[in-house]
Design an enzyme around this catalytic site. Structure first.
Site, short mmCIF file in Angstrom:
data_model
loop_
_atom_site.label_atom_id
_atom_site.label_comp_id
_atom_site.label_asym_id
_atom_site.label_seq_id
_atom_site.Cartn_x
_atom_site.Cartn_y
_atom_site.Cartn_z
N ASN A 1 0.80 -1.23 0.00
CA ASN A 1 0.00 0.00 0.00
C ASN A 1 0.83 1.27 0.00
OD1 ASN A 1 -1.69 -2.01 2.20
ND2 ASN A 1 -2.65 -1.44 0.27
N ILE B 1 1.23 6.97 -0.15
CA ILE B 1 0.43 6.02 0.63
C ILE B 1 -0.94 5.88 -0.04
CG2 ILE B 1 -0.61 5.56 2.89
CD1 ILE B 1 1.68 7.41 4.01
N CYS B 2 -1.43 4.67 -0.09
CA CYS B 2 -2.72 4.37 -0.70
C CYS B 2 -3.81 5.32 -0.19
CB CYS B 2 -3.09 2.93 -0.39
SG CYS B 2 -4.66 2.41 -1.06
N ALA B 3 -4.57 5.88 -1.11
CA ALA B 3 -5.61 6.85 -0.75
C ALA B 3 -6.68 6.26 0.16
CB ALA B 3 -6.25 7.41 -2.02
#
Length: 148
Positions: free
Chosen positions: A78, A86-88
């Protein structure tokens, strides 16, 4: 002005009583630019690592979430290996009641429990799903190499 006051309180609180697993400070006394560190959680392949990140806080905080990026390389499905994005999904549950510390807590939780179904790194996610031992080995190696 309310955002300024709130951010001042958040950073003051974190400096006065920092959690044992993270720290944060302002960059050049700018309330909208922070540096933070998060310790890798025990029992995870990131254990004993210290991961640094940049936090950019928008002018309309707390109505919009901060943006965080890892500045320490990390092997995680992620988190983008090239730029630390960083992954939304981490910010999808944002609400104005949340604080920067809440975001750091969420970041730490994805170190313990990655979400391979919503990856930024598809190959790492696939490895996480199909060969957890190989994932853990590489994540530990990267932690030892980069997160000192």
């Amino acid at each position: 002005m309310a955002a300024h006051k709130r951010l001042q309180k958040e950073i003051t609180d974190m400096l006065k009583t920092p959690p044992s697993w993270c720290s944060a400070h302002l960059v050049d006394d700018n309330l909208q630019k922070w540096k933070a560190t998060v310790q890798g959680p025990e029992g995870s392949p990131f254990e004993k690592g210290v991961f640094s990140m940049d936090i950019d806080i928008p002018a309309d905080y707390p109505f919009k979430p901060p943006t965080l990026k890892f500045t320490t390389k990390i092997y995680h499905p992620n988190i983008k290996t090239s730029d630390g994005a960083i992954c939304a999904e981490v910010f999808s549950t944002w609400s104005p009641q949340l604080k920067i510390l809440d975001v750091l807590t969420t970041i730490r939780s994805i170190l313990t429990d990655p979400n391979p179904d919503n990856p930024l790194e598809t190959e790492i996610a696939q490895q996480f799903k199909t060969d957890r031992n190989a994932f853990n080995k590489t994540a530990k190696e990267w932690t030892k190499k980069y997160a000192k």
